[in-house]
Each structure stands twice: as structure tokens, then as C-alpha cells.
Design an enzyme around this catalytic site. Structure first.
Site, short mmCIF file in Angstrom:
data_model
loop_
_atom_site.label_atom_id
_atom_site.label_comp_id
_atom_site.label_asym_id
_atom_site.label_seq_id
_atom_site.Cartn_x
_atom_site.Cartn_y
_atom_site.Cartn_z
N ASP A 20 -5.41 31.45 2.54
CA ASP A 20 -4.52 30.21 3.49
C ASP A 20 -4.63 31.11 4.69
O ASP A 20 -4.76 32.17 4.96
CB ASP A 20 -3.15 29.96 3.04
CG ASP A 20 -2.43 29.19 4.07
OD1 ASP A 20 -2.99 28.13 4.55
OD2 ASP A 20 -1.50 29.57 4.53
N ASP A 22 -2.62 29.63 8.22
CA ASP A 22 -1.39 29.67 8.94
C ASP A 22 -0.06 30.12 8.08
O ASP A 22 -0.11 29.51 6.90
CB ASP A 22 -1.05 28.07 9.26
CG ASP A 22 -1.97 27.65 10.36
OD1 ASP A 22 -3.12 27.45 9.98
OD2 ASP A 22 -1.91 27.85 11.55
N ASP A 198 1.24 30.60 1.82
CA ASP A 198 2.66 30.61 1.97
C ASP A 198 3.51 29.55 1.77
O ASP A 198 4.67 29.23 1.92
CB ASP A 198 2.80 31.10 3.48
CG ASP A 198 2.38 30.10 4.48
OD1 ASP A 198 1.39 29.43 4.26
OD2 ASP A 198 3.57 29.58 5.25
MG LIG Z 1 -0.02 28.31 5.47
#
Ligand SMILES: [Mg+2]
Length: 268
Positions: A20, A22, A198
Site C-alpha cells: 500500500d 499512504d 495499514d
Molecule cells: Mg494506506
């Protein structure tokens, strides 16, 4: 139990690396366009790309164009808009779209929604919309409900909640699906997957990785399907630096060029 997850092992096999962006490779910022990839971190990803023979892909809620801009001059295999658009290592694009009249209708409805909630703003992603409410966190549940009500009459749409954002995207796409697609193609084919993410949207990718006997890593707190946890973006890079060094040492005849790196070509 999520709170007993350990840090991931230091691997020395040729995994397919999926990230991922961000909150994983770059810290979250109040606005999406304030996010940047630091130079030394970009260099580490370049080393990983070389040592893994190009088997590094980013799978993000951002568009392909944004991901290219953020990671330039590197050029990765990419999954954008949660997998609604995908670019393989040879530059081949595959995109899921929505009917233009529906896009027009959604745009008008979501623009009106943002006017009702000061501090929110609308981001267009080609075939998806994101309503950001980091500037209006207390209104989060109401923003979510109002966005859900707009998507609800349309079975071709799916709702995608995230950190201070709720998105409307085409149904049937996910990060997990995009990751599974990459695993059918060179240079990922035959490699076990490793994915780091995240947010809620990363859980579908964790699920696919776990099914394939790979390594799933959650960044930060929160319940997750991932088998391992790293506490921060900094922790991701500290772990990754040790992995890359280990892979480089295990390899013979590989010259690492930290400066003057050129993106891999379509010949891989
Ligand atoms: Mg993310």
C-alpha cells in the site's frame, strides 16, 4: 489477538513484494497532496526492485497517475483505485469503468454532500469518488451514512471506508483481487506474496496473501487479518532495509546502484 502480532521475519527468499502507499510507504498527512516519498526511502525501494528482479508492486486507493508522480523516477507495477485500474510490469493497462451518466449523477450528489459538511472535500479518481473528512472528523459517521445512501440504489457500486475517507468505487474490485491478478503474471508468478498495508481496504489483500502462504504485515494498530505487525512507516523501512541488505548479500553478481538508477524496462 491483534495485539500479540510480532514483527515479520527477515526473509531471504525471492518474494513478490506488494505495498500500500499512504500510511505504509509514506506517513499520512492532513491532505493527500501533502504526502511525499522521501529520497532515501525511494532509493531503498529502487534497491528492492533490482534485487527482486522487478517483483515490486504498489496497490493503493490512489490513481495510477498519482502513484507514478509520487514515486518518479521509479516505475512500478501498479494497482490503482483499490484495483479498479491496474498496470502490469510491461505497461499493459486494465481498467474497470462506470457508465458516464452514473458518474455525472454521483458527482452532483457528492458535491452537494460536501457542501452540507464543511471541512470535507471531494476527490475524483476517474472511475471512483472519495469524500475526505479529515477536516471534519466529528461529522465522520454522518458523512459515511450520507455517502452510503447515495451508493445504495446502485448494485454496480461499492462503498469503501478508509481513514477519514469514504469512497464510492465500482463493485467487484479489491486490492486482494488486484494482488491475485499480479501473481498470475511475471515477474510475480511463482513467488510467494508479501503485502504491507495499514487500512481497512488492505484486509482483502492480507486475506489473499494468507491463502497463498505469504507474509501479511499490518502497519499500526487495529484488528487485522495480517499475521505480522510493524508499528509505523519508519518501522516498515527499518525492517525493509534489513531485508534488502540480506537479499543483496545472498545474491551474487548483483551491483547495487544507489545513484543514477534507471527504471526497469518493459523487457522484464
Ligand atoms: Mg494506506
Amino acid at each position: 489477538m491483534a495485539d500479540v502480532l510480532s514483527v515479520p521475519p527477515l526473509i531471504s527468499e525471492p518474494y513478490g513484494f506488494f505495498f500500500d502507499f499512504d500510511g505504509t510507504l509514506a506517513e499520512l498527512q492532513p491532505l493527500p497532496d501533502q504526502v511525499a516519498l522521501l529520497t532515501e526511502r525511494r532509493r531503498l525501494l529502487a534497491r528492492l526492485q533490482i534485487i527482486s528482479e522487478g517483483a515490486v508492486a504498489l496497490i493503493s486507493g490512489r490513481s495510477l497517475a498519482e502513484l507514478d508522480t509520487l514515486t518518479a523516477p521509479l516505475c512500478f507495477a501498479l494497482g490503482g483505485v483499490h484495483g479498479a485500474e491496474r498496470r502490469d510490469i510491461n505497461g499493459q493497462l486494465s481498467t474497470v469503468t462506470l457508465p458516464p451518466p452514473l458518474m455525472v449523477q454521483l458527482r452532483a450528489q457528492l458535491q452537494a454532500l460536501c457542501l452540507r459538511f464543511p471541512g470535507t472535500f471531494l476527490e475524483e479518481k476517474g472511475m471512483a469518488f472519495a469524500v475526505h473528512y479529515r477536516g471534519a472528523e466529528q461529522a465522520g459517521p454522518a458523512v459515511y451514512q450520507a455517502t452510503a445512501a447515495i451508493a445504495q440504489p446502485h448494485p454496480e457500486l461499492a462503498l469503501q471506508p478508509g481513514k477519514c475517507v469514504v469512497e464510492i468505487r465500482p463493485a467487484g474490485v479489491s486490492k486482494g483481487h488486484a494482488l491475485a491478478q499480479f501473481l498470475t503474471e511475471p515477474p510475480f508468478k511463482g513467488r510467494r506474496p508479501l503485502f504491507i498495508g495499514d487500512d481497512i481496504t488492505d484486509e482483502s489483500a492480507f486475506e489473499v496473501v494468507n491463502q497463498r502462504g505469504g507474509i501479511s504485515i499490518k502497519v499500526g494498530e487495529g484488528d487485522t487479518l495480517a499475521h505480522y505487525r510493524l508499528n509505523s512507516v519508519t518501522a516498515v523501512y527499518l525492517w525493509l532495509a534489513r531485508v534488502v541488505t540480506r537479499l543483496e548479500k545472498a545474491s551474487t553478481g548483483v551491483t547495487v546502484k544507489g545513484v543514477g538508477y534507471e527504471p526497469f524496462s518493459g523487457s522484464l
